[in-house]
Design a protein around this motif. Structure first.
Motif, PDB file in Angstrom:
ATOM      1  N   TYR A   1       0.826  -1.203   0.000  1.00  0.00           N
ATOM      2  CA  TYR A   1       0.000   0.000   0.000  1.00  0.00           C
ATOM      3  C   TYR A   1       0.864   1.259   0.000  1.00  0.00           C
ATOM      4  O   TYR A   1       0.532   2.249  -0.648  1.00  0.00           O
ATOM      5  CB  TYR A   1      -0.955   0.035   1.195  1.00  0.00           C
ATOM      6  CG  TYR A   1      -1.851   1.246   1.156  1.00  0.00           C
ATOM      7  CD1 TYR A   1      -2.993   1.247   0.374  1.00  0.00           C
ATOM      8  CD2 TYR A   1      -1.519   2.417   1.838  1.00  0.00           C
ATOM      9  CE1 TYR A   1      -3.802   2.370   0.284  1.00  0.00           C
ATOM     10  CE2 TYR A   1      -2.318   3.541   1.758  1.00  0.00           C
ATOM     11  CZ  TYR A   1      -3.455   3.508   0.976  1.00  0.00           C
ATOM     12  OH  TYR A   1      -4.244   4.628   0.875  1.00  0.00           O
TER      13      TYR A   1
ATOM     14  N   VAL B   1      -8.001  -1.784   3.733  1.00  0.00           N
ATOM     15  CA  VAL B   1      -7.526  -1.097   2.527  1.00  0.00           C
ATOM     16  C   VAL B   1      -6.229  -1.723   2.004  1.00  0.00           C
ATOM     17  O   VAL B   1      -6.121  -2.033   0.813  1.00  0.00           O
ATOM     18  CB  VAL B   1      -7.367   0.413   2.781  1.00  0.00           C
ATOM     19  CG1 VAL B   1      -6.677   1.093   1.593  1.00  0.00           C
ATOM     20  CG2 VAL B   1      -8.734   1.047   3.009  1.00  0.00           C
TER      21      VAL B   1
ATOM     22  N   LYS C   1      -7.117  -4.952   0.322  1.00  0.00           N
ATOM     23  CA  LYS C   1      -7.694  -4.774  -1.014  1.00  0.00           C
ATOM     24  C   LYS C   1      -6.601  -4.544  -2.057  1.00  0.00           C
ATOM     25  O   LYS C   1      -6.641  -5.118  -3.153  1.00  0.00           O
ATOM     26  CB  LYS C   1      -8.665  -3.588  -1.016  1.00  0.00           C
ATOM     27  CG  LYS C   1      -9.927  -3.793  -0.209  1.00  0.00           C
ATOM     28  CD  LYS C   1     -10.776  -2.530  -0.229  1.00  0.00           C
ATOM     29  CE  LYS C   1     -12.006  -2.663   0.653  1.00  0.00           C
ATOM     30  NZ  LYS C   1     -12.810  -1.395   0.680  1.00  0.00           N
TER      31      LYS C   1
ATOM     32  N   ASP D   1      -8.868   5.166   2.131  1.00  0.00           N
ATOM     33  CA  ASP D   1      -9.884   4.462   1.341  1.00  0.00           C
ATOM     34  C   ASP D   1     -10.285   5.286   0.129  1.00  0.00           C
ATOM     35  O   ASP D   1     -10.433   4.759  -0.980  1.00  0.00           O
ATOM     36  CB  ASP D   1     -11.102   4.163   2.206  1.00  0.00           C
ATOM     37  CG  ASP D   1     -11.973   3.069   1.614  1.00  0.00           C
ATOM     38  OD1 ASP D   1     -11.537   2.424   0.628  1.00  0.00           O
ATOM     39  OD2 ASP D   1     -13.091   2.852   2.115  1.00  0.00           O
ATOM     40  N   LYS D   2     -10.448   6.586   0.314  1.00  0.00           N
ATOM     41  CA  LYS D   2     -10.797   7.455  -0.811  1.00  0.00           C
ATOM     42  C   LYS D   2      -9.643   7.538  -1.813  1.00  0.00           C
ATOM     43  O   LYS D   2      -9.858   7.630  -3.025  1.00  0.00           O
ATOM     44  CB  LYS D   2     -11.187   8.848  -0.313  1.00  0.00           C
ATOM     45  CG  LYS D   2     -12.485   8.869   0.489  1.00  0.00           C
ATOM     46  CD  LYS D   2     -12.889  10.277   0.846  1.00  0.00           C
ATOM     47  CE  LYS D   2     -14.185  10.276   1.649  1.00  0.00           C
ATOM     48  NZ  LYS D   2     -15.317   9.683   0.896  1.00  0.00           N
ATOM     49  N   TYR D   3      -8.427   7.515  -1.294  1.00  0.00           N
ATOM     50  CA  TYR D   3      -7.276   7.513  -2.198  1.00  0.00           C
ATOM     51  C   TYR D   3      -7.263   6.245  -3.043  1.00  0.00           C
ATOM     52  O   TYR D   3      -6.991   6.297  -4.245  1.00  0.00           O
ATOM     53  CB  TYR D   3      -5.984   7.613  -1.396  1.00  0.00           C
ATOM     54  CG  TYR D   3      -4.738   7.506  -2.252  1.00  0.00           C
ATOM     55  CD1 TYR D   3      -4.307   8.575  -3.030  1.00  0.00           C
ATOM     56  CD2 TYR D   3      -4.004   6.313  -2.306  1.00  0.00           C
ATOM     57  CE1 TYR D   3      -3.178   8.476  -3.825  1.00  0.00           C
ATOM     58  CE2 TYR D   3      -2.873   6.207  -3.097  1.00  0.00           C
ATOM     59  CZ  TYR D   3      -2.470   7.282  -3.854  1.00  0.00           C
ATOM     60  OH  TYR D   3      -1.345   7.176  -4.649  1.00  0.00           O
ATOM     61  N   LEU D   4      -7.577   5.100  -2.422  1.00  0.00           N
ATOM     62  CA  LEU D   4      -7.624   3.852  -3.169  1.00  0.00           C
ATOM     63  C   LEU D   4      -8.681   3.916  -4.268  1.00  0.00           C
ATOM     64  O   LEU D   4      -8.430   3.496  -5.404  1.00  0.00           O
ATOM     65  CB  LEU D   4      -7.924   2.684  -2.221  1.00  0.00           C
ATOM     66  CG  LEU D   4      -8.092   1.311  -2.881  1.00  0.00           C
ATOM     67  CD1 LEU D   4      -6.825   0.902  -3.624  1.00  0.00           C
ATOM     68  CD2 LEU D   4      -8.470   0.258  -1.841  1.00  0.00           C
ATOM     69  N   SER D   5      -9.844   4.454  -3.952  1.00  0.00           N
ATOM     70  CA  SER D   5     -10.898   4.585  -4.961  1.00  0.00           C
ATOM     71  C   SER D   5     -10.447   5.483  -6.109  1.00  0.00           C
ATOM     72  O   SER D   5     -10.722   5.207  -7.280  1.00  0.00           O
ATOM     73  CB  SER D   5     -12.173   5.155  -4.318  1.00  0.00           C
ATOM     74  OG  SER D   5     -12.653   4.309  -3.299  1.00  0.00           O
ATOM     75  N   PHE D   6      -9.732   6.563  -5.766  1.00  0.00           N
ATOM     76  CA  PHE D   6      -9.252   7.485  -6.793  1.00  0.00           C
ATOM     77  C   PHE D   6      -8.258   6.808  -7.730  1.00  0.00           C
ATOM     78  O   PHE D   6      -8.397   6.877  -8.956  1.00  0.00           O
ATOM     79  CB  PHE D   6      -8.604   8.701  -6.130  1.00  0.00           C
ATOM     80  CG  PHE D   6      -7.884   9.601  -7.088  1.00  0.00           C
ATOM     81  CD1 PHE D   6      -8.578  10.517  -7.849  1.00  0.00           C
ATOM     82  CD2 PHE D   6      -6.502   9.525  -7.233  1.00  0.00           C
ATOM     83  CE1 PHE D   6      -7.909  11.355  -8.742  1.00  0.00           C
ATOM     84  CE2 PHE D   6      -5.833  10.352  -8.118  1.00  0.00           C
ATOM     85  CZ  PHE D   6      -6.542  11.261  -8.878  1.00  0.00           C
TER      86      PHE D   6
ATOM     87  N   LEU E   1      -7.718   3.620  -8.256  1.00  0.00           N
ATOM     88  CA  LEU E   1      -8.324   2.521  -9.019  1.00  0.00           C
ATOM     89  C   LEU E   1      -9.101   3.070 -10.214  1.00  0.00           C
ATOM     90  O   LEU E   1      -9.041   2.506 -11.317  1.00  0.00           O
ATOM     91  CB  LEU E   1      -9.246   1.691  -8.122  1.00  0.00           C
ATOM     92  CG  LEU E   1      -8.568   0.778  -7.102  1.00  0.00           C
ATOM     93  CD1 LEU E   1      -9.613  -0.025  -6.333  1.00  0.00           C
ATOM     94  CD2 LEU E   1      -7.586  -0.163  -7.783  1.00  0.00           C
ATOM     95  N   GLY E   2      -9.824   4.163  -9.977  1.00  0.00           N
ATOM     96  CA  GLY E   2     -10.537   4.784 -11.091  1.00  0.00           C
ATOM     97  C   GLY E   2      -9.598   5.262 -12.177  1.00  0.00           C
ATOM     98  O   GLY E   2      -9.872   5.094 -13.370  1.00  0.00           O
TER      99      GLY E   2
END
Length: 242
Positions: A39, A67, A70, A149-154, A156-157
């Protein structure tokens, strides 16, 4: 006979799925111990551009554990992808004609390589520029601190967006190969593709001009690469026919 043949195919499918899952879980278990380090590698483009004294934060109680898990699962999925693709190929290949094998295998291999290349492009080039820009425009008195978590979503997108964008040459070649489009039509549609690239970039990337441009320009260039690849393929077919 039909029921026996269907049963044999289902057993073969189950075997291939089990082998793919076993390969994935073995790699995941091997990486589990280093999930925090993995991570950190993913977060490094942002961490390098945070102001001095700033850190990433975890809002959810379970985020510090789940996180990194994931991220590790996604890395394991990528590493085990060759085995997964081989299992899929071993299942479908016996039912394909030789010319279908010659078409599908290069397309699958090139698709995977281009997707990984798109992810690498986002990680090594886009992320540093975007995070440098975000740090520079952060208003005075505001601490730039991002939830993990929001960084991971960013990211990944962004990985999916750039990975999919790098598939454009494969799509172009496939459309020409099956006769839906011609090289002449692809060249004639170039202005619409350029406009469409910026529209797509504006939709799938953050609302800043820098990241949008860094997706739109490669989209256009990859479209041009697809035209060249399709032209090369047509010339190869013409030589084979003659």
């Amino acid at each position: 006979m039909i029921e026996q043949s269907l049963l044999a195919h289902l057993i073969e499918l189950r075997t291939r799925l089990v082998r793919a899952l076993v390969g994935f879980f073995l790699i995941f278990l091997g990486l589990f111990h280093w999930s925090g380090t993995i991570y950190h590698l993913l977060a490094r483009p942002l961490l390098q551009h945070l102001p001095a004294g700033s850190n990433m934060i975890a809002i959810e109680v379970t985020a510090p554990f789940f996180v990194p898990m994931k991220v590790t699962m996604l890395v394991a999925l990528l590493i085990s992808l060759p085995n997964t693709l081989y299992q899929i190929w071993a299942f479908v290949a016996p039912g394909l004609y030789s010319h279908e094998k010659r078409l599908i295998l290069p397309l699958v291999v090139s698709s995977v390589l281009l997707f990984c290349l798109g992810m690498a492009f986002a990680y090594f080039l886009v992320f540093p520029l975007v995070f440098t820009f975000m740090a520079a425009v952060t208003p005075s008195g505001v601490s730039m601190m991002t939830d993990i978590d929001k960084y991971l979503s960013f990211v990944l997108g962004m990985f999916v967006s750039f990975g999919a964008a790098f598939e454009v040459p494969v799509v172009v070649v496939l459309l020409v190969r099956i006769g839906i489009l011609t090289v002449a039509k692809l060249r004639a549609g170039r202005p619409y593709v350029i406009v469409g690239a910026f529209v797509v970039a504006a939709i799938v990337t953050p609302p800043d001009v820098l990241s949008q441009t860094m997706l739109a320009v490669p989209l256009w260039l990859l479209y041009e690469a697809g035209i060249l690849a399709a032209l090369f393929m047509q010339r190869q077919q013409a030589r084979s026919a003659s």
